[in-house]
Design an enzyme around this catalytic site. Structure first.
Site, PDB file in Angstrom:
ATOM      1  N   ALA A   1     -16.879  -2.021   9.968  1.00 54.31           N
ATOM      2  CA  ALA A   1     -17.867  -1.022   9.521  1.00 54.31           C
ATOM      3  C   ALA A   1     -17.206   0.354   9.524  1.00 54.31           C
ATOM      4  CB  ALA A   1     -19.095  -1.050  10.419  1.00 54.31           C
TER       5      ALA A   1
ATOM      6  N   ARG B   1      -5.825  -0.190   7.133  1.00 52.89           N
ATOM      7  CA  ARG B   1      -4.655  -0.318   6.263  1.00 52.89           C
ATOM      8  C   ARG B   1      -3.403  -0.040   7.087  1.00 52.89           C
ATOM      9  NH1 ARG B   1      -5.648  -0.428   0.879  1.00 52.89           N
ATOM     10  NH2 ARG B   1      -3.696   0.589   0.324  1.00 52.89           N
TER      11      ARG B   1
ATOM     12  N   ASP C   1       0.401   7.944   3.113  1.00 50.72           N
ATOM     13  CA  ASP C   1      -0.073   6.905   4.032  1.00 50.72           C
ATOM     14  C   ASP C   1       1.048   6.284   4.857  1.00 50.72           C
ATOM     15  OD1 ASP C   1      -2.574   7.289   2.968  1.00 50.72           O
ATOM     16  OD2 ASP C   1      -2.861   5.220   2.293  1.00 50.72           O
TER      17      ASP C   1
ATOM     18  N   HIS D   1     -29.580  31.474  -3.149  1.00 58.55           N
ATOM     19  CA  HIS D   1     -30.832  30.770  -2.850  1.00 58.55           C
ATOM     20  C   HIS D   1     -31.475  30.298  -4.147  1.00 58.55           C
ATOM     21  CE1 HIS D   1     -34.643  29.752  -0.987  1.00 58.55           C
ATOM     22  NE2 HIS D   1     -35.235  30.397  -1.979  1.00 58.55           N
TER      23      HIS D   1
HETATM   24  P1  FAD Z   1      -0.374   4.944  -2.465  1.00 58.49           P
HETATM   25  O1  FAD Z   1      -1.513   5.526  -3.181  1.00 58.49           O
HETATM   26  O2  FAD Z   1      -0.561   3.625  -1.807  1.00 58.49           O
HETATM   27  O3  FAD Z   1       0.820   4.860  -3.511  1.00 58.49           O
HETATM   28  C1  FAD Z   1       2.042   4.296  -3.206  1.00 58.49           C
HETATM   29  C2  FAD Z   1       2.753   3.955  -4.503  1.00 58.49           C
HETATM   30  O4  FAD Z   1       4.074   3.546  -4.190  1.00 58.49           O
HETATM   31  C3  FAD Z   1       2.113   2.817  -5.284  1.00 58.49           C
HETATM   32  O5  FAD Z   1       2.011   3.170  -6.634  1.00 58.49           O
HETATM   33  C4  FAD Z   1       3.091   1.655  -5.088  1.00 58.49           C
HETATM   34  O6  FAD Z   1       3.121   0.777  -6.198  1.00 58.49           O
HETATM   35  C5  FAD Z   1       4.406   2.401  -4.979  1.00 58.49           C
HETATM   36  N1  FAD Z   1       5.453   1.694  -4.241  1.00 58.49           N
HETATM   37  C6  FAD Z   1       5.366   1.055  -3.053  1.00 58.49           C
HETATM   38  N2  FAD Z   1       6.560   0.578  -2.676  1.00 58.49           N
HETATM   39  C7  FAD Z   1       7.440   0.936  -3.649  1.00 58.49           C
HETATM   40  C8  FAD Z   1       8.820   0.743  -3.826  1.00 58.49           C
HETATM   41  N3  FAD Z   1       9.562   0.090  -2.920  1.00 58.49           N
HETATM   42  N4  FAD Z   1       9.391   1.228  -4.943  1.00 58.49           N
HETATM   43  C9  FAD Z   1       8.656   1.906  -5.879  1.00 58.49           C
HETATM   44  N5  FAD Z   1       7.335   2.115  -5.752  1.00 58.49           N
HETATM   45  C10 FAD Z   1       6.745   1.639  -4.646  1.00 58.49           C
HETATM   46  N6  FAD Z   1      -8.650   8.572   0.174  1.00 58.49           N
HETATM   47  C11 FAD Z   1      -9.307   9.724  -0.037  1.00 58.49           C
HETATM   48  O7  FAD Z   1      -8.779  10.800   0.275  1.00 58.49           O
HETATM   49  N7  FAD Z   1     -10.550   9.734  -0.626  1.00 58.49           N
HETATM   50  C12 FAD Z   1     -11.163   8.593  -0.986  1.00 58.49           C
HETATM   51  O8  FAD Z   1     -12.282   8.636  -1.506  1.00 58.49           O
HETATM   52  C13 FAD Z   1     -10.498   7.364  -0.767  1.00 58.49           C
HETATM   53  N8  FAD Z   1     -11.074   6.204  -1.129  1.00 58.49           N
HETATM   54  C14 FAD Z   1     -10.392   5.033  -0.948  1.00 58.49           C
HETATM   55  C15 FAD Z   1     -11.017   3.840  -1.316  1.00 58.49           C
HETATM   56  C16 FAD Z   1     -10.362   2.630  -1.130  1.00 58.49           C
HETATM   57  C17 FAD Z   1     -11.048   1.352  -1.552  1.00 58.49           C
HETATM   58  C18 FAD Z   1      -9.041   2.615  -0.592  1.00 58.49           C
HETATM   59  C19 FAD Z   1      -8.300   1.323  -0.427  1.00 58.49           C
HETATM   60  C20 FAD Z   1      -8.418   3.793  -0.219  1.00 58.49           C
HETATM   61  C21 FAD Z   1      -9.093   5.014  -0.384  1.00 58.49           C
HETATM   62  N9  FAD Z   1      -8.523   6.231  -0.003  1.00 58.49           N
HETATM   63  C22 FAD Z   1      -9.203   7.395  -0.179  1.00 58.49           C
HETATM   64  C23 FAD Z   1      -7.177   6.291   0.582  1.00 58.49           C
HETATM   65  C24 FAD Z   1      -6.163   6.709  -0.495  1.00 58.49           C
HETATM   66  O9  FAD Z   1      -6.226   5.800  -1.561  1.00 58.49           O
HETATM   67  C25 FAD Z   1      -4.768   6.748   0.106  1.00 58.49           C
HETATM   68  O10 FAD Z   1      -4.779   7.602   1.231  1.00 58.49           O
HETATM   69  C26 FAD Z   1      -3.763   7.265  -0.890  1.00 58.49           C
HETATM   70  O11 FAD Z   1      -3.745   6.492  -2.069  1.00 58.49           O
HETATM   71  C27 FAD Z   1      -2.372   7.258  -0.275  1.00 58.49           C
HETATM   72  O12 FAD Z   1      -1.482   7.817  -1.171  1.00 58.49           O
HETATM   73  P2  FAD Z   1       0.072   7.475  -1.137  1.00 58.49           P
HETATM   74  O13 FAD Z   1       0.659   8.182  -2.292  1.00 58.49           O
HETATM   75  O14 FAD Z   1       0.597   7.746   0.209  1.00 58.49           O
HETATM   76  O15 FAD Z   1       0.174   5.903  -1.337  1.00 58.49           O
HETATM   77  P1  NAD Z   2     -11.193   2.085   8.958  1.00 57.57           P
HETATM   78  O1  NAD Z   2     -10.211   2.306  10.033  1.00 57.57           O
HETATM   79  O2  NAD Z   2     -11.969   3.221   8.442  1.00 57.57           O
HETATM   80  O3  NAD Z   2     -12.283   1.012   9.445  1.00 57.57           O
HETATM   81  C1  NAD Z   2     -11.929  -0.254   9.882  1.00 57.57           C
HETATM   82  C2  NAD Z   2     -13.018  -0.722  10.825  1.00 57.57           C
HETATM   83  O4  NAD Z   2     -12.792  -2.096  11.096  1.00 57.57           O
HETATM   84  C3  NAD Z   2     -13.003   0.006  12.160  1.00 57.57           C
HETATM   85  O5  NAD Z   2     -14.296   0.416  12.477  1.00 57.57           O
HETATM   86  C4  NAD Z   2     -12.484  -1.051  13.131  1.00 57.57           C
HETATM   87  O6  NAD Z   2     -12.991  -0.903  14.431  1.00 57.57           O
HETATM   88  C5  NAD Z   2     -12.971  -2.326  12.472  1.00 57.57           C
HETATM   89  N1  NAD Z   2     -12.192  -3.515  12.820  1.00 57.57           N
HETATM   90  C6  NAD Z   2     -10.857  -3.624  12.978  1.00 57.57           C
HETATM   91  N2  NAD Z   2     -10.528  -4.912  13.244  1.00 57.57           N
HETATM   92  C7  NAD Z   2     -11.679  -5.622  13.226  1.00 57.57           C
HETATM   93  C8  NAD Z   2     -11.995  -6.978  13.395  1.00 57.57           C
HETATM   94  N3  NAD Z   2     -11.048  -7.892  13.637  1.00 57.57           N
HETATM   95  N4  NAD Z   2     -13.303  -7.356  13.313  1.00 57.57           N
HETATM   96  C9  NAD Z   2     -14.269  -6.433  13.052  1.00 57.57           C
HETATM   97  N5  NAD Z   2     -14.016  -5.119  12.889  1.00 57.57           N
HETATM   98  C10 NAD Z   2     -12.744  -4.729  12.964  1.00 57.57           C
HETATM   99  O7  NAD Z   2     -10.397   1.326   7.809  1.00 57.57           O
HETATM  100  P2  NAD Z   2     -10.838   0.929   6.342  1.00 57.57           P
HETATM  101  O8  NAD Z   2     -12.292   1.096   6.173  1.00 57.57           O
HETATM  102  O9  NAD Z   2     -10.216  -0.391   6.080  1.00 57.57           O
HETATM  103  O10 NAD Z   2     -10.086   2.023   5.479  1.00 57.57           O
HETATM  104  C11 NAD Z   2      -8.646   2.121   5.538  1.00 57.57           C
HETATM  105  C12 NAD Z   2      -8.200   3.524   5.297  1.00 57.57           C
HETATM  106  O11 NAD Z   2      -8.457   3.916   3.963  1.00 57.57           O
HETATM  107  C13 NAD Z   2      -8.882   4.490   6.216  1.00 57.57           C
HETATM  108  O12 NAD Z   2      -7.936   4.970   7.143  1.00 57.57           O
HETATM  109  C14 NAD Z   2      -9.368   5.602   5.355  1.00 57.57           C
HETATM  110  O13 NAD Z   2      -8.791   6.814   5.738  1.00 57.57           O
HETATM  111  C15 NAD Z   2      -8.913   5.254   3.940  1.00 57.57           C
HETATM  112  N6  NAD Z   2     -10.094   5.359   3.068  1.00 57.57           N
HETATM  113  C16 NAD Z   2     -10.642   6.590   2.893  1.00 57.57           C
HETATM  114  C17 NAD Z   2     -11.782   6.726   2.140  1.00 57.57           C
HETATM  115  C18 NAD Z   2     -12.376   8.084   1.965  1.00 57.57           C
HETATM  116  O14 NAD Z   2     -11.691   9.070   2.221  1.00 57.57           O
HETATM  117  N7  NAD Z   2     -13.630   8.199   1.533  1.00 57.57           N
HETATM  118  C19 NAD Z   2     -12.384   5.621   1.569  1.00 57.57           C
HETATM  119  C20 NAD Z   2     -11.815   4.378   1.791  1.00 57.57           C
HETATM  120  C21 NAD Z   2     -10.663   4.261   2.548  1.00 57.57           C
END
Ligand code: FAD
Ligand code: NAD
Length: 478
Positions: free
Chosen positions: A189, A279, A319, A451
């Site tokens: 959650a 993640r 990340d 406002h």
């Molecule tokens: P990534 O976006 O993961 O990009 C890494 C890139 O590197 C990818 O294109 C991959 O293909 C490439 N790559 C990997 N290994 C290699 C290699 N060896 N050679 C060449 N290329 C490679 N964050 C927010 O701030 N707001 C949100 O609303 C939000 N929503 C999210 C919703 C979901 C469902 C998920 C999963 C994540 C969300 N996040 C959100 C988190 C956000 O997506 C990540 O924090 C962000 O994308 C990280 O950016 P990055 O550039 O570090 O890595």
């Molecule tokens: P999260 O860390 O937000 O939540 C994971 C949850 O899973 C935690 O509450 C944890 O206690 C629980 N958990 C872990 N192991 C478990 C288990 N075995 N059984 C039940 N519960 C368990 O991670 P997420 O929701 O997977 O998101 C991953 C990352 O992506 C986050 O760090 C977040 O920063 C990023 N993200 C950001 C946004 C945004 O900015 N709006 C949206 C999506 C994702």
């Protein structure tokens, strides 16, 4: 393609592509290596955020929110639309169009800025050389004065619930359902669980969430997480705390989940199960053992405050390094590194990185929570103001939640802000700006807020810090 650059960036997510654009703007000869490719073998830019993260999830959150507005809220405005239906294929098509528009936009920006694009898997070798393996397996080596690792992260998997991309899925699979699952289980959650659970819950799924911890949203300010738990319960999300999934069995397009809740063994059946338990940094095969790059105890690439690794001229952003896994945090690290490579000692202020959960209402935060300050023994004062007393919130029927501001008791400087409610993300951004300028509660108290706006909740919360809110009775007086 040349074989030598000022900067090579591995990964084109929000951390990598922003770093590449900034480097190019600063006049550095820049290449970006990206492993993802489309059916024609062309690189796909934008990483997790644009392709399977922030953007597609927000597209579905907005579609599903509009659906609930039409179903549950239009009638009080006197608008009759009957019983709305949802066309999942059309909703997904819209989402995919937004994604391709944005990834295409990044491609154009890289091109416009003169960044060289290299399709293939990049691996840092010793001496700032990068081995690139393309899709047919052939290898080439390019080198640079500086290399930036930006390979991002991937979902954590857990042994009792292996994903099969059909019934048990990770966040990527949960963005691709072709029908609304009647019974949806979610493990975790956290942010993803709440956002994607909300999408499908709004469209009609019965959502049960299994959270291992006994506290809901423990890193949020406790006042906010308590309000959030109330709101989500009202919305029908069944969040079970202290619930540990011990096994899953997939049969006939459904999954039986066995779990222990507060020590008691139980089971439940679902049509789909989302695993959203966090993640992990993507570090496998991104650098060789002799590259000089090290990882910390949690598997993140080890960097200092300026995102420099232990290998000279090698940096890491996004990340793959410590700190919150947020797109904007990675992008600003990318900018900082580009500036540093160019010779300017820019420093990102990690105390002012906002985080947002895009549920409805939104939840947003920056800086310290009350429980952190208590644990640190910091003397603080806090004030909060409910949206129920904000005219604009009433006018739009969005009265749940509040804005809360925390200031240092001695200096009055704002050190934290937390909000749950309408436009919470944009309201907390106002506090990010205030905090970046070292602003105090009094600074906000003396400012003029339009406002009627939701921003008036920020003004009133700043006044409440000193017990002088105008539009609610105050507990204490200055
Ligand atoms: P990534 O976006 O993961 O990009 C890494 C890139 O590197 C990818 O294109 C991959 O293909 C490439 N790559 C990997 N290994 C290699 C290699 N060896 N050679 C060449 N290329 C490679 N964050 C927010 O701030 N707001 C949100 O609303 C939000 N929503 C999210 C919703 C979901 C469902 C998920 C999963 C994540 C969300 N996040 C959100 C988190 C956000 O997506 C990540 O924090 C962000 O994308 C990280 O950016 P990055 O550039 O570090 O890595
Ligand atoms: P999260 O860390 O937000 O939540 C994971 C949850 O899973 C935690 O509450 C944890 O206690 C629980 N958990 C872990 N192991 C478990 C288990 N075995 N059984 C039940 N519960 C368990 O991670 P997420 O929701 O997977 O998101 C991953 C990352 O992506 C986050 O760090 C977040 O920063 C990023 N993200 C950001 C946004 C945004 O900015 N709006 C949206 C999506 C994702």
């Amino acid at each position: 393609m040349s074989d030598s650059y000022d900067v090579i960036i591995i990964g084109s997510g929000p951390a990598g592509y922003v770093c590449a654009i900034k480097c190019a703007q600063l006049g550095l000869n820049t290449a970006v290596v990206e492993v993802s490719s489309d059916a024609k073998g062309a690189p796909v830019f934008g990483g997790t955020c644009l392709n399977v993260g922030c953007i597609p999830s927000k597209a579905l959150l907005d579609s599903s929110h509009k659906f609930t507005e039409a179903r549950d809220h239009f009638s009080v405005h006197g608008i009759g639309v009957g019983s709305p239906s949802i066309d999942i294929a059309a909703m997904m098509k819209r989402k995919d169009k937004i994604v391709s528009q944005l990834t295409g936009g990044v491609s154009s920006l890289l091109q416009h800025n003169g960044v060289t694009v290299v399709q293939g898997r990049g691996r840092l070798l010793a001496g700032r050389k990068v081995e690139v393996t393309d899709s047919d397996g052939s290898k080439s080596v390019i080198s640079a004065d500086n290399v930036v690792l930006a390979s991002g992260s991937e979902p954590v998997t857990i042994p009792p619930a292996p994903t099969d991309d059909q019934v048990i899925v990770d966040s990527t699979g949960a963005l691709l359902f072709d029908a609304v699952p009647e019974r949806l289980g979610v493990i975790g959650a956290g942010v993803i669980g709440l956002e994607l659970g909300s999408v499908w819950g709004r469209l009609g799924s019965n959502v049960v969430m299994f959270e291992a911890l006994d506290t809901f949203l423990p890193t949020m300010d406790t006042q906010v997480s308590k309000e959030a738990a109330k709101v989500f319960k009202k919305q029908g999300l069944d969040i079970r705390l202290n619930a540990l999934v011990t096994g899953t069995r997939v049969e006939n397009n459904a999954v039986t989940v066995t779990y222990t809740e507060k020590g008691e063994e139980k089971s439940a059946e679902f049509d789909r199960l989302i695993v959203a338990v966090g993640r992990r940094p993507r570090t496998r095969d991104v650098f060789s053992g002799d590259s000089g790059v090290t990882v910390d105890e949690r598997g993140f690439v080890f960097v200092n405050d300026a995102c420099a690794t232990e290998a000279p001229g090698v940096w890491a952003v996004g990340d793959i390094v410590r700190g919150p896994m947020l797109a904007h945090k990675g992008s600003e690290e990318g900018v900082m590194v580009a500036e540093r490579i160019h010779g300017k000692a820019v420093q990102l202020n990690y105390d002012c990185v906002p985080s947002i959960i895009y549920t409805h209402p939104e939840i947003a935060a920056v800086g310290k929570t009350e429980q952190e300050l208590k644990a640190e023994g910091v003397d603080y004062k806090a004030g909060s103001f409910p949206f129920a007393a904000i005219g604009r919130a009433l006018a739009s029927g969005e009265t749940e939640g509040f804005v809360k501001i925390i200031a240092d008791a001695k200096t009055d400087r704002i050190i934290g802000a937390h909000a749950i409610g309408p436009s919470a993300a944009d309201l907390v951004q106002q506090l990010v700006i205030t905090m970046e300028f070292g602003g105090s509660a009094e600074d906000l108290q003396l400012m003029v807020f339009g406002h009627p706006t939701m921003s008036e909740a920020v003004h009133e919360a700043a006044l409440a810090v000193d017990g002088i809110a105008i539009h609610m009775p105050n507990r204490k007086r200055r």
